[in-house]
Design a protein around this motif. Structure first.
Motif, PDB file in Angstrom:
ATOM      1  N   ARG A  33       0.835  -1.208   0.000  1.00  0.00           N
ATOM      2  CA  ARG A  33       0.000   0.000   0.000  1.00  0.00           C
ATOM      3  C   ARG A  33       0.868   1.256   0.000  1.00  0.00           C
ATOM      4  NH1 ARG A  33      -2.815  -3.060   3.961  1.00  0.00           N
ATOM      5  NH2 ARG A  33      -2.238  -1.634   5.657  1.00  0.00           N
ATOM      6  N   PHE A  34       1.996   1.187   0.693  1.00  0.00           N
ATOM      7  CA  PHE A  34       2.936   2.311   0.705  1.00  0.00           C
ATOM      8  C   PHE A  34       3.475   2.560  -0.701  1.00  0.00           C
ATOM      9  CE2 PHE A  34       7.525   3.488   1.107  1.00  0.00           C
ATOM     10  CZ  PHE A  34       7.342   4.812   1.502  1.00  0.00           C
ATOM     11  N   GLU A  35       3.788   1.491  -1.407  1.00  0.00           N
ATOM     12  CA  GLU A  35       4.281   1.602  -2.777  1.00  0.00           C
ATOM     13  C   GLU A  35       3.237   2.283  -3.669  1.00  0.00           C
ATOM     14  OE1 GLU A  35       6.730  -1.495  -5.405  1.00  0.00           O
ATOM     15  OE2 GLU A  35       4.594  -2.010  -5.297  1.00  0.00           O
ATOM     16  N   LEU A  36       1.985   1.878  -3.543  1.00  0.00           N
ATOM     17  CA  LEU A  36       0.907   2.483  -4.341  1.00  0.00           C
ATOM     18  C   LEU A  36       0.695   3.940  -3.945  1.00  0.00           C
ATOM     19  CD1 LEU A  36      -1.654  -0.468  -4.315  1.00  0.00           C
ATOM     20  CD2 LEU A  36      -0.316   0.342  -6.264  1.00  0.00           C
ATOM     21  N   TYR A  37       0.836   4.232  -2.675  1.00  0.00           N
ATOM     22  CA  TYR A  37       0.702   5.612  -2.195  1.00  0.00           C
ATOM     23  C   TYR A  37       1.788   6.499  -2.805  1.00  0.00           C
ATOM     24  CZ  TYR A  37       1.235   9.562   1.015  1.00  0.00           C
ATOM     25  OH  TYR A  37       1.381  10.826   1.558  1.00  0.00           O
ATOM     26  N   ARG A  38       3.014   5.981  -2.859  1.00  0.00           N
ATOM     27  CA  ARG A  38       4.111   6.753  -3.444  1.00  0.00           C
ATOM     28  C   ARG A  38       3.872   6.985  -4.941  1.00  0.00           C
ATOM     29  NH1 ARG A  38       7.965   9.191  -2.623  1.00  0.00           N
ATOM     30  NH2 ARG A  38       9.878   7.966  -2.566  1.00  0.00           N
ATOM     31  N   VAL A  65       2.656   4.914   7.808  1.00  0.00           N
ATOM     32  CA  VAL A  65       2.047   4.056   8.827  1.00  0.00           C
ATOM     33  C   VAL A  65       1.268   4.900   9.845  1.00  0.00           C
ATOM     34  CG1 VAL A  65       2.538   2.467  10.732  1.00  0.00           C
ATOM     35  CG2 VAL A  65       3.759   2.226   8.557  1.00  0.00           C
ATOM     36  N   ILE A  66       1.834   6.031  10.233  1.00  0.00           N
ATOM     37  CA  ILE A  66       1.196   6.910  11.212  1.00  0.00           C
ATOM     38  C   ILE A  66      -0.082   7.527  10.647  1.00  0.00           C
ATOM     39  CG2 ILE A  66       1.448   9.083  12.498  1.00  0.00           C
ATOM     40  CD1 ILE A  66       4.457   8.414  12.733  1.00  0.00           C
ATOM     41  N   ASN A  67      -0.031   7.940   9.387  1.00  0.00           N
ATOM     42  CA  ASN A  67      -1.134   8.701   8.790  1.00  0.00           C
ATOM     43  C   ASN A  67      -2.050   7.880   7.898  1.00  0.00           C
ATOM     44  OD1 ASN A  67      -0.288  11.363   9.818  1.00  0.00           O
ATOM     45  ND2 ASN A  67       1.481  11.089   8.478  1.00  0.00           N
ATOM     46  N   GLU A  68      -1.935   6.560   7.930  1.00  0.00           N
ATOM     47  CA  GLU A  68      -2.690   5.744   6.985  1.00  0.00           C
ATOM     48  C   GLU A  68      -4.205   5.947   7.050  1.00  0.00           C
ATOM     49  OE1 GLU A  68      -2.536   1.409   4.849  1.00  0.00           O
ATOM     50  OE2 GLU A  68      -2.098   1.488   6.985  1.00  0.00           O
ATOM     51  N   PRO A  69      -4.826   6.128   8.222  1.00  0.00           N
ATOM     52  CA  PRO A  69      -6.281   6.369   8.221  1.00  0.00           C
ATOM     53  C   PRO A  69      -6.675   7.577   7.376  1.00  0.00           C
ATOM     54  CG  PRO A  69      -5.543   5.821  10.421  1.00  0.00           C
ATOM     55  CD  PRO A  69      -4.299   5.997   9.594  1.00  0.00           C
ATOM     56  N   LYS A  70      -5.909   8.671   7.458  1.00  0.00           N
ATOM     57  CA  LYS A  70      -6.187   9.865   6.659  1.00  0.00           C
ATOM     58  C   LYS A  70      -5.897   9.606   5.179  1.00  0.00           C
ATOM     59  CE  LYS A  70      -5.111  13.079  10.423  1.00  0.00           C
ATOM     60  NZ  LYS A  70      -4.201  14.166  10.876  1.00  0.00           N
ATOM     61  N   ILE A  71      -4.829   8.840   4.923  1.00  0.00           N
ATOM     62  CA  ILE A  71      -4.465   8.518   3.543  1.00  0.00           C
ATOM     63  C   ILE A  71      -5.559   7.683   2.894  1.00  0.00           C
ATOM     64  CG2 ILE A  71      -2.826   7.207   2.129  1.00  0.00           C
ATOM     65  CD1 ILE A  71      -0.651   8.091   4.163  1.00  0.00           C
ATOM     66  N   TYR A  72      -6.151   6.778   3.664  1.00  0.00           N
ATOM     67  CA  TYR A  72      -7.247   5.955   3.157  1.00  0.00           C
ATOM     68  C   TYR A  72      -8.402   6.838   2.690  1.00  0.00           C
ATOM     69  CZ  TYR A  72     -11.111   2.608   3.085  1.00  0.00           C
ATOM     70  OH  TYR A  72     -12.198   1.843   2.712  1.00  0.00           O
ATOM     71  N   ASP A  73      -8.717   7.861   3.475  1.00  0.00           N
ATOM     72  CA  ASP A  73      -9.819   8.760   3.122  1.00  0.00           C
ATOM     73  C   ASP A  73      -9.514   9.557   1.862  1.00  0.00           C
ATOM     74  OD1 ASP A  73     -11.219   7.900   5.350  1.00  0.00           O
ATOM     75  OD2 ASP A  73     -10.472   9.515   6.637  1.00  0.00           O
ATOM     76  N   LYS A  74      -8.235   9.891   1.664  1.00  0.00           N
ATOM     77  CA  LYS A  74      -7.850  10.731   0.526  1.00  0.00           C
ATOM     78  C   LYS A  74      -7.612   9.910  -0.732  1.00  0.00           C
ATOM     79  CE  LYS A  74      -4.784  14.569  -0.663  1.00  0.00           C
ATOM     80  NZ  LYS A  74      -3.664  15.441  -0.192  1.00  0.00           N
ATOM     81  N   TYR A  75      -7.089   8.685  -0.564  1.00  0.00           N
ATOM     82  CA  TYR A  75      -6.780   7.842  -1.719  1.00  0.00           C
ATOM     83  C   TYR A  75      -7.403   6.454  -1.559  1.00  0.00           C
ATOM     84  CZ  TYR A  75      -3.101  11.365  -2.424  1.00  0.00           C
ATOM     85  OH  TYR A  75      -2.406  12.533  -2.600  1.00  0.00           O
ATOM     86  N   PRO A  76      -8.724   6.366  -1.520  1.00  0.00           N
ATOM     87  CA  PRO A  76      -9.379   5.057  -1.324  1.00  0.00           C
ATOM     88  C   PRO A  76      -9.090   4.068  -2.446  1.00  0.00           C
ATOM     89  CG  PRO A  76     -10.976   6.711  -2.007  1.00  0.00           C
ATOM     90  CD  PRO A  76      -9.707   7.450  -1.709  1.00  0.00           C
ATOM     91  N   SER A  77      -8.737   4.582  -3.626  1.00  0.00           N
ATOM     92  CA  SER A  77      -8.485   3.676  -4.756  1.00  0.00           C
ATOM     93  C   SER A  77      -7.278   2.783  -4.505  1.00  0.00           C
ATOM     94  CB  SER A  77      -8.253   4.492  -6.036  1.00  0.00           C
ATOM     95  OG  SER A  77      -7.141   5.351  -5.894  1.00  0.00           O
ATOM     96  N   ILE A  78      -6.358   3.239  -3.645  1.00  0.00           N
ATOM     97  CA  ILE A  78      -5.187   2.422  -3.310  1.00  0.00           C
ATOM     98  C   ILE A  78      -5.631   1.088  -2.736  1.00  0.00           C
ATOM     99  CG2 ILE A  78      -3.257   2.211  -1.681  1.00  0.00           C
ATOM    100  CD1 ILE A  78      -2.759   5.180  -2.028  1.00  0.00           C
TER     101      ILE A  78
END
Length: 220
Positions: A33-38, A65-78
């Motif tokens: 998921r980190f790879e897709l986020y990058r 890892v710390i901010n993943e809940p917020k990242i999920y909201d911003k990039y749900p397609s990941i």
């Protein structure tokens, strides 16, 4: 070999038998998921590469890892697009906020993977050699219940709440043999040898057997 091919070899050849192997499979999916986020944030075909993973990448992974809940909201397609890098039956869901000890545990498992890579010759040096941001776990003061309090819990009528009744029995059983949840989940009927419980405590040396008297008390 790609980053995840090496990671899967680590799982297959080093951790297939270990009680903590499930935690490393979680780490593998987290790294994917980190790879897709990058890829999303850099707008490139970013790929994790073993030899390119430096202390800066560890810091970026830690922030993810710390901010993943917020990242999920911003990039749900990941989370919809993420292919499993290890076999799992779990469905993607919104990550929960992680505590400091949980984050430290994730980084320590990543460090163990890189240490293995050095031993196997995949790397000359672990990127954690120059990373100082893992930290140390912090635990609160433990409070102990008395035998009388334990018995009150064990005898309390929860027949109208079967799910809670099971959790109560698990808790009482752990009070009697002192195992952790991670160890308990790994137990099978084969853990009972000659009427006593035998198991390897997670991450530590062999733990002596527990007497059969504990089994009779827990089963009352």
């Amino acid at each position: 070999m790609s980053f995840f091919e090496v990671f899967n070899e680590f799982l297959d050849k080093h951790l297939d038998w270990a009680p903590l192997s499930g935690h490393y499979k979680v780490l593998a999916r987290l790294l994917r998921r980190f790879e897709l986020y990058r890829q999303k944030t850099t707008r490139t075909k970013f790929t994790l590469i073993l030899n390119d993973f430096d202390s800066g990448e560890i810091e970026r992974f830690k922030n993810f890892v710390i901010n993943e809940p917020k990242i999920y909201d911003k990039y749900p397609s990941i989370y919809k697009a993420a292919s499993d890098v290890v076999e799992t039956a779990r469905k993607p869901r919104r990550p929960e906020k992680r505590g400091e000890n949980s984050i430290i545990g994730i980084l320590k498992r990543l460090r163990a993977f890189f240490n293995w890579c050095v031993k196997r010759g995949f790397l000359d040096r672990t990127p954690f050699a120059t990373f100082t941001g893992i930290g140390s776990e912090k635990y609160g003061t433990p409070y102990y219940i008395t035998i009388e309090e334990r018995d009150l819990i064990a005898d309390f009528d929860l027949s109208d709440k079967p799910a809670l009744e099971v959790q109560r029995d698990i808790f009482v059983f752990q009070c009697l043999i002192g195992c952790r949840v991670s160890d308990l989940l790994e137990m099978t009927s084969e853990s009972i040898i000659n009427g006593a419980i035998e198991y390897l405590q997670t991450g530590l040396a062999y733990l002596p057997t527990v007497s059969t008297s504990c089994l009779s008390i827990a089963g009352r």
